[in-house]
Write an enzyme that holds these catalytic residues in place. Sequence first.
Site, short mmCIF file in Angstrom:
data_model
loop_
_atom_site.label_atom_id
_atom_site.label_comp_id
_atom_site.label_asym_id
_atom_site.label_seq_id
_atom_site.Cartn_x
_atom_site.Cartn_y
_atom_site.Cartn_z
N ASP A 57 -58.26 32.34 -25.61
CA ASP A 57 -58.93 33.40 -24.66
C ASP A 57 -59.00 34.74 -25.16
O ASP A 57 -58.03 34.87 -26.26
CB ASP A 57 -58.22 33.30 -23.31
N CYS A 70 -69.72 27.87 -13.63
CA CYS A 70 -69.52 27.91 -12.07
C CYS A 70 -70.47 28.72 -11.31
O CYS A 70 -70.45 29.46 -10.70
CB CYS A 70 -68.16 28.35 -11.85
C1 LIG Z 1 -64.47 30.34 -16.58
S1 LIG Z 1 -63.05 31.30 -17.05
C2 LIG Z 1 -62.04 29.94 -17.88
C3 LIG Z 1 -61.40 29.07 -16.82
C4 LIG Z 1 -60.53 28.16 -17.46
N1 LIG Z 1 -61.19 27.32 -18.25
C5 LIG Z 1 -59.75 27.47 -16.33
O1 LIG Z 1 -60.06 26.34 -15.99
O2 LIG Z 1 -58.93 27.57 -15.74
C6 LIG Z 1 -63.81 32.13 -18.61
C7 LIG Z 1 -62.59 32.61 -19.44
O3 LIG Z 1 -63.37 33.01 -20.62
C8 LIG Z 1 -62.79 34.13 -21.02
N2 LIG Z 1 -63.57 34.94 -21.87
C9 LIG Z 1 -64.68 35.69 -22.01
N3 LIG Z 1 -65.20 36.05 -22.79
C10 LIG Z 1 -64.63 35.58 -23.86
C11 LIG Z 1 -64.67 35.37 -25.36
N4 LIG Z 1 -65.62 36.15 -25.89
N5 LIG Z 1 -63.73 34.89 -26.09
C12 LIG Z 1 -62.98 33.79 -25.37
N6 LIG Z 1 -62.72 34.16 -24.21
C13 LIG Z 1 -63.53 34.70 -23.34
C14 LIG Z 1 -62.21 35.08 -19.96
O4 LIG Z 1 -61.02 35.80 -20.14
C15 LIG Z 1 -61.80 33.97 -19.01
O5 LIG Z 1 -60.71 33.84 -18.72
#
Ligand SMILES: C[S@@+](CC[C@H](N)C(=O)[O-])C[C@H]1O[C@@H](n2cnc3c(N)ncnc32)[C@H](O)[C@@H]1O
Length: 647
Positions: free
Chosen positions: A292, A477
Amino acid sequence: MDPSERYCYNPTLRWNPQVEEYFVKAYGVEHFARISKALMSNLSACNLVLYAFVRRHHVTLIRVNTLKSTSDAVIEKLLAILQERGWQNDPAEGANVPYSSDDIATDQDHTIDYGYKKDKPPKEVIVSRKCAEAVLRGAHVYVPGVLACSAHVEKGETVAVSVSVEQPGTDGGWGVGFTRGTVLQGSQTDPYHFERSGLYIGQGTTMMSRAGMFRETEGVALDMHNRVFNLPSFRDLLEGDIFLQNLPSIIAAHALDPQEGEKILDMCAAPGGKTTAIAILMKDKGEVIAADRSHNKVLDIQKLAAEMGLKCITTYKLDALRSVQRINKSVCQDAPMCGESESIQNSDSLTSIIQEISDTALDCTHELDEAASIEQLRNKVYTSKAEVRKSTRKMRNGPGRNNSLGGRAERSKGFLPNSFDRVLLDAPCSALGLRPRLFAGEDTVESLRTHAKYQRRMFDQAVQLVRPGGVIVYSTCTINPGENEALVRYALDTYKFLSLAAQHPKVGDMALLEAVNFLMDTRNATGIEVNCELKLNILFFELCESNEASCVDGQDDVQIFEHKSDIPFLYNKLITGVKMAFSSPSLMLATKISDLYSEQLHASGLYSPFFLPSVLPWSCYYVNRAWSTGYGVDDVVDLISLQQNVS
Ligand SMILES: C[S@@+](CC[C@H](N)C(=O)[O-])C[C@H]1O[C@@H](n2cnc3c(N)ncnc32)[C@H](O)[C@@H]1O
């Protein structure tokens, strides 16, 4: 309007007008209206079909950590704890009797008597929209969520709780136009008096006086003993044994189908809901790399993995846009690892595609980085104030959850191409499918486009990291076709070696039944607990009725499905986890339920005219990096037709 009528829950969801127009084009007026309505319910997005059947008894889903406990043990413990805490279902809802088809067809939310008397309105508290959304999911009201309160409210009083939802401002934006601490009179002169009609979310008991609510900086302000959605709070319950998770998230991990011993990448993993589901499906054997971008969120994944006792998860701080390690050719010549990846890059026509896309991805990264730094510059003054507040809080409260762990998130430089058997890209998105939602006006067409652009760049990285024959699951989502169908279209157009694979199990329409049956069948067929359970709150009273439960429990006779009136009852037994032995119920049950409840399915806003999960507020696509195109032809046809509608 009779003044007492305002004390009810009947919200309308507001959208940015251009976004609304775009979605109406994509879904059609009626379907979009149904989706909008469904978004204000507290059911997890995937419970679309369940919604039609159990709408009176809103749903909480729990995934059981089967490496630490069993679903039966969890049910028993939860029952005991909730009973001890005094959580009760509402007998007025007829919850204690098995459903007849008529019951199911009736759409009655839990109605609350707020104690309105002529010229004597109840004492009230107004909470912020975000706070209200949490309350609808089962939370209490915390001090920062309180915006206004009646005069002379003391600790221990019962108050009516309403929500202040953003309203159109004069500048064309949205705003919440009153000052925190406002004294409510219960009259038309109160802020947003008319706008708050139909926005009452329950009754709470004050845990402090009115003065306390605006003086304190933290703590529970209202114990929500009576919510419009009658759900118990699961906060802090059975940590490590259970995880509250919506069905689509559970299904996303199943669709990835991780196998013991494999190497899996979860590219946007925090807080780790799907990461831990994947690790459990692998029985903690193999390697799950959870990355992340946010340092603190990586610590959250670590904490969750530790709580659940999972050892196969390794966490990294890594920007998904830079997931592929950049190879410096001159340095690489002698390095065997790099040589391997280089030979792949040079091997065929894939080289040029990947190279081209890689360059674009890097461009995009720079663009986004630039945007981020501009944003940081803009926020400089604000940030420093926040820092001051934060350190004041820290001095008072100690170092905080993550810091007290002394955790450290290791940075990764990215991974070599073709390194993973399976990749989950649970991309950051506009989140327009998350429920319950009371306001959707923030997103603009432009912001939706930005999400889509970002997701494509992430997908470009995912494609390179999965090995030939491996699997990528892409999930969001949101209901935005630009982030769902359009991404799949992009993936298939850009990478000719990708094909859509059958997703199993699916969510939505009949597919939800398939998912339910899949979970139950797996359990019955193997005798092994699958790691996800559909536990609804109706479980808590149905299981208490020992006679009934054992009556069904003891029978392995599918004849019972022949009786129309038994179907809802049996269906509820099935989804509440009562064990039944079936010979071949899935198809028959699914067909009968569909025949009997097609109208309700439509009315619930959850019925999909396409057999695509993507029309539902959660989407989960399954893309197989195979060199054949044998799979998913029908899905692609649907995608194309949806695309044409959207454009
Ligand atoms: C939809 S949430 C993920 C939820 C997780 N998969 C779960 O089921 O618990 C999206 C995540 O992407 C991360 N995120 C956003 N931009 C990102 C990037 N450029 N690289 C890696 N992670 C990123 C955010 O911090 C967030 O935690």
